[in-house]
Design an enzyme around this catalytic site. Structure first.
Site, PDB file in Angstrom:
ATOM      1  N   GLU A  83       0.819  -1.198   0.000  1.00 27.45           N
ATOM      2  CA  GLU A  83       0.000   0.000   0.000  1.00 27.45           C
ATOM      3  C   GLU A  83       0.862   1.261   0.000  1.00 27.45           C
ATOM      4  O   GLU A  83       1.978   1.262   0.529  1.00 27.45           O
ATOM      5  CB  GLU A  83      -0.890   0.041   1.246  1.00 27.45           C
ATOM      6  CG  GLU A  83      -1.900  -1.064   1.322  1.00 27.45           C
ATOM      7  CD  GLU A  83      -2.681  -1.032   2.622  1.00 27.45           C
ATOM      8  OE1 GLU A  83      -3.666  -1.781   2.728  1.00 27.45           O
ATOM      9  OE2 GLU A  83      -2.299  -0.277   3.539  1.00 27.45           O
ATOM     10  N   CYS A 108       3.085  -5.603  15.609  1.00 27.63           N
ATOM     11  CA  CYS A 108       2.572  -4.609  16.558  1.00 27.63           C
ATOM     12  C   CYS A 108       1.053  -4.778  16.640  1.00 27.63           C
ATOM     13  O   CYS A 108       0.369  -4.881  15.615  1.00 27.63           O
ATOM     14  CB  CYS A 108       2.926  -3.199  16.108  1.00 27.63           C
ATOM     15  SG  CYS A 108       4.708  -2.863  16.097  1.00 27.63           S
ATOM     16  N   CYS A 318      -2.440   2.011   7.962  1.00 24.93           N
ATOM     17  CA  CYS A 318      -1.535   1.096   7.278  1.00 24.93           C
ATOM     18  C   CYS A 318      -2.055  -0.337   7.334  1.00 24.93           C
ATOM     19  O   CYS A 318      -2.328  -0.874   8.396  1.00 24.93           O
ATOM     20  CB  CYS A 318      -0.159   1.180   7.922  1.00 24.93           C
ATOM     21  SG  CYS A 318       1.010   0.056   7.198  1.00 24.93           S
TER      22      CYS A 318
END
Length: 327
Positions: A83, A108, A318
């Site tokens: 992306e 994460c 994201c």
């Protein structure tokens, strides 16, 4: 385009060495294809069009937000999703957020990319093709490596891309590289010749909580990461941006703000509070909670800005588009 393939093809065709530079300069200025390259012989343009794809990436999906933010989901030649985002600001800035890996190995817990299976590192050409896609739309002048992946785990290709970005209109001083705290990469970046900005994703002022949010903290503690950031500051004399995503009831208490202010030297660090763009793992802190957190920081001598949230109506966080796309 695959710049290595371009050079090999030109060599096979017996072309002079300057041809690769000509082709790159046209691409960097936003040319839509080989046909636009008027100082390259027509026969060679036809040969290149047949043998060297103009981009290493295929556009799978685009999403345009009400605020002008444009997000693109690409596929690499081997089918990997990546992306990139173009952010348009009222002051005229045009900033691109690019990916350095397909997926991310560091998991994460607040990040949509962290839920994906790690694919691979991207090549420098695949990084640059994210930039060139937007350059073909309009001029660009800022860039952050804050998309999918940990840039400092792919530093050779990241720096190879950084070296060419000025040709596109993005100086090194307007290029930022974000890290979760990959200490060997921070030290390598400090030793590099490029005056880029460093951004640290911190998100907690103490190790137990940071390890809960970011498992990489079990490998490199806050103390080790900040020591590396301070070595970067000594080498580059550029302040380090600290990114702190605001998670409701997790890291947004009064004590967290006090701990953060005690941890960060304001001469070295600039703090950026990030309203959370929800991906399902957490809820974001309210505006009032963020304002109260910021007030505590400033009472203790640490100045903080609150990032302008962009693209929420198009899943701009994201990894969100890629996580929803079919494999």
């Amino acid at each position: 385009m695959d710049l290595d393939l371009l050079q090999r093809t030109l060599d096979e065709l017996g072309q002079p060495r300057f041809r690769a530079k000509q082709v790159w300069e046209w691409a960097a200025r936003g040319a839509a294809g080989y046909d636009a390259m008027t100082n390259v012989p027509a026969a060679l343009r036809e040969e290149l069009a047949a043998r060297v794809p103009f981009s290493t990436l295929e556009v799978e999906r685009e999403a345009l937000a009400k605020d002008g933010t444009l997000k693109v989901l690409f596929r690499t030649a081997d089918g990997r999703p990546i992306e990139a985002v173009l952010m348009r600001y009222r002051d005229g800035r045009r900033s691109i957020c690019v990916s350095s890996q397909s997926g991310c190995p560091l998991t994460c817990t607040f990040c949509a990319t962290g839920t994906m299976k790690f694919g691979r590192n991207l090549t420098a050409s695949e990084v640059l093709d994210q930039v060139l896609h937007f350059r073909r739309i309009e001029p660009v002048d800022h860039l952050v490596f804050m998309g999918m992946g940990e840039p400092l785990m792919n530093l050779d290709h990241v720096l190879a891309a950084v070296e060419r970005l000025p040709d596109v209109g993005i100086t090194n001083r307007r290029t930022g590289i974000s890290t979760v705290g990959w200490v060997p990469g921070i030290d390598r970046l400090a030793a590099s010749p490029f005056p880029v900005r460093l951004a640290l994703s911190l998100h907690a002022p103490e190790d137990a909580l940071r390890s809960q949010i970011m498992p990489v903290n079990d490998r490199y503690s806050i103390e080790e990461v900040l020591a590396a950031c301070e070595r970067f500051y000594e080498a580059k004399r550029r302040q380090v941006f600290v990114e702190y995503v605001m998670l409701k009831g997790v890291n947004d208490h009064h004590a967290h703000a006090v701990g953060l202010a005690q941890l960060l030297d304001p001469r070295i660090y600039k703090l950026n509070l990030i309203p959370y763009n929800p991906t399902g793992s957490y809820d974001g802190s309210s505006r009032d909670a963020i304002a109260a957190f910021r007030a505590v920081l400033e009472e203790h001598g640490l100045t903080a800005t609150v990032r302008l949230t962009r693209g929420q109506d198009i899943d701009a966080a994201c990894g969100q588009l890629a996580a929803k796309a079919p494999a």
